[in-house]
Design an enzyme around this catalytic site. Structure first.
Site, short mmCIF file in Angstrom:
data_model
loop_
_atom_site.label_atom_id
_atom_site.label_comp_id
_atom_site.label_asym_id
_atom_site.label_seq_id
_atom_site.Cartn_x
_atom_site.Cartn_y
_atom_site.Cartn_z
N ASP A 185 0.92 -1.13 0.00
CA ASP A 185 0.00 0.00 0.00
C ASP A 185 0.96 1.19 0.00
O ASP A 185 1.56 1.51 1.04
CB ASP A 185 -0.88 0.01 1.26
CG ASP A 185 -1.89 1.15 1.20
OD1 ASP A 185 -1.54 2.23 0.66
OD2 ASP A 185 -3.02 0.99 1.65
N HIS A 186 1.14 1.81 -1.16
CA HIS A 186 2.26 2.75 -1.26
C HIS A 186 2.08 3.97 -0.35
O HIS A 186 3.05 4.67 -0.06
CB HIS A 186 2.51 3.16 -2.72
CG HIS A 186 1.49 4.08 -3.28
ND1 HIS A 186 0.29 3.64 -3.76
CD2 HIS A 186 1.48 5.42 -3.44
CE1 HIS A 186 -0.41 4.67 -4.19
NE2 HIS A 186 0.28 5.76 -4.01
N HIS A 248 -5.92 2.70 1.28
CA HIS A 248 -5.20 3.87 1.77
C HIS A 248 -5.91 4.55 2.97
O HIS A 248 -5.29 4.83 3.99
CB HIS A 248 -5.03 4.90 0.66
CG HIS A 248 -4.53 4.31 -0.63
ND1 HIS A 248 -3.51 3.40 -0.67
CD2 HIS A 248 -4.91 4.51 -1.92
CE1 HIS A 248 -3.28 3.05 -1.93
NE2 HIS A 248 -4.11 3.71 -2.71
#
Ligand code: NAP
Length: 491
Positions: A185-186, A248
């Site tokens: 999950d960047h 996110h």
């Protein structure tokens, strides 16, 4: 933490196998990030990268692509030449077992040539429908080694509901244990998101007030200025809730509301994040309609509406905007509304968190004139943290005025590393703290599924908002109903 810093100074030996090596993600994020690790000496002589995809590229062609992908950096040609020589290409259809035999031979050859000691990172930068096939072949064709570590990194989307995510998870965890499984999950690689824990737990000031006694509400905004662009096909099947909230936004919610972990360790931090996500209040379908807003953008100011975009069905009901009111029913946060919103074609691209503290009853001041204390974590584009306070106006009398206390995060010369660079380094070090654990993913999906199911059963209408606005009126009303308003107005 100290241990991690010490390891960072040491060169890492690894063979990267990038599935989807010709794709957008590899070119825009992975190759430039690997180059940053090379420049920092974390990758030196003992590493190699195999890029694989179906296109019949050569090593030289991949090396040219890599060169172009890092060309925006003003680097010495010699260093780039040395770096790209570590890249190899193998044309490979992931459904073809024969191709894995060739891949194993190439991997073994490179392992010997670069003395990598069997450390392998498999990056699955392609459609999740291939993940299970790849994982199975990596095992059955002995591409995983006994000598070093074998880690698999996967991209989002990780499923489209709990059931499909579980199926996907099972298809990989049959072959790779949880500790070898890195779900990207960047957002978790972003410097400012990582700063949430630093702010919360290293400052007594914030620790003391980070609870429902002092916090009135939390607001999280992830807005995008762009529309669906070339991702229309995927977006039609996903929508804002699945695309942004499940991963996110809920990850940010967990970092903001989790209890303080017993130590700075992967297992302690993940345990508390899981517990926070498990504590999300579930709504009945009727309450979903009251507490969630979904909407679609309509044309405005030269920009076309969602229904006029290419590849979008004329009668699509996919939401491009979602706002909602969440509660994390743990000891410190029960009763604190967490307002979230995300959408496409909003006024600007921004990620920010506004923590609004309670108003204070006082006879010392006219409390109506007192501005609330608001802590803003401006994740992007600025990367700032500031606290809204009240101070005295200069001069006679005792009038107050709002003032902003800026927290200095970095020196001018400090370059903030890209999220993917940090996450690739974490994966090299075997540190999964900033990746989503399966249980986090599972609780997040269960929560999101309950919203989706209520919508699908007709609870909550689909509203409209104009391109270039901050969403529909209903999103403002959601907060107005509680006597609140969005701190960030989009201006
Ligand atoms: P992409 O540009 O479409 O790349 C897909 C890659 O898969 C290509 O290299 C393609 O190469 C390869 N491929 C497709 N079918 C194959 C097969 N049967 N065998 C072997 N290779 C095959 O997609 P992307 O944007 O890089 O995204 C990759 C993944 O990351 C997706 O799951 C996406 O959702 C996720 N993601 C991407 C971004 C981003 O910024 N791009 C951000 C977040 C998540 P060939 O056509 O040459 O086979």
């Amino acid at each position: 933490m100290k241990a991690v810093l010490a390891i960072m100074e040491i060169e890492q030996k690894a063979l990267f196998v990038i599935f989807g090596g010709t794709g957008d993600l590899a070119k825009r994020k992975l190759y430039p990030s690997l180059f940053q690790l090379y420049k920092k000496g974390i990758l030196q002589d003992n590493f190699a990268v195999i890029g694989t995809a179906r296109r019949p590229w050569t090593d030289e062609h991949l090396q040219e692509v890599v060169r172009t992908s890092i060309a925006s950096n003003d680097e010495s040609q010699k260093q780039i030449d040395e770096f790209v020589r570590h890249f190899y290409y193998q044309s490979h259809n992931v459904n073809d077992t024969e191709h894995y035999v060739t891949l194993r031979e190439l991997a073994e050859k490179l392992d010997l040539k670069y003395q990598i000691n069997g450390n392998r990172l498999f990056y699955l930068a392609m459609s999740p429908r291939f993940f299970g096939t790849i994982a199975q072949h990596l095992k059955s064709q002995n591409i995983v080694t006994d000598e070093g570590y074998n880690r698999v990194i996967v991209e989002k989307p990780f499923g489209r509901d709990f059931e499909s995510a579980k199926e996907l998870n099972d298809s990989i965890s049959k072959y790779f244990p949880e500790e070898a499984f890195f779900r990207i999950d960047h957002y978790l690689g972003k410097e400012m998101i990582q700063n949430i824990m630093a702010l919360r737990f290293s400052n007594n000031l914030f620790r003391a007030v980070w609870n429902n006694r002092y916090i009135d509400n939390i607001q999280i905004t992830l807005s995008e200025a762009l529309g669906v662009e070339e991702r229309a096909g995927y977006y039609e099947t996903a929508g804002a809730l699945r695309d942004m909230v499940q991963n996110h936004i809920l990850q940010i919610v967990s970092l903001l509301t989790m209890n303080m972990p017993a130590s700075y360790s992967e297992s302690d931090i993940r345990r508390e994040k899981i517990y926070a996500l498990k504590s999300l209040k579930k709504y009945s379908p009727a309450k979903v309609a009251e507490n969630f807003v979904r909407a679609q953008y309509i044309g405005n100011d030269g920009q076309v509406g969602y229904l006029q975009e290419n590849e979008i069905a004329d009668d699509s009901t996919t939401e491009t905007f979602v706002a909602g009111k969440l509660f994390v029913n743990n000891e410190n946060f029960s009763g604190v509304p967490i307002y979230i919103r995300t959408g496409k074609r909003l006024t600007q691209k921004t990620t920010r968190i506004d923590i609004s503290f309670k108003e204070m009853e006082t006879s010392f001041f006219d409390s109506k004139k007192l501005g609330r204390n608001i802590l803003t974590i401006n994740v992007e584009p600025e990367g700032q943290v500031y606290l809204q306070t009240n101070i005295k106006k200069i001069g006679q009398g005792f009038d107050l005025k709002p003032s902003r206390m800026d927290l200095q995060l970095n020196n001018e010369n400090e370059v903030v590393p890209e999220a993917y660079e940090k996450l690739l380094l974490d994966a090299l070090l075997g540190d999964a703290t900033n990746f989503a654990h399966w249980e986090e993913v599972a609780y997040a999906w269960k929560f999101v599924d309950s919203i989706r199911e209520a919508w699908d059963a007709g609870n909550g209408d689909l509203s409209e908002y104009k391109c270039g606005s901050m969403g529909p009126k209903e999103s403002e009303d959601l907060l107005k109903h509680d006597g609140n308003h969005w701190v960030f107005t989009g201006e």
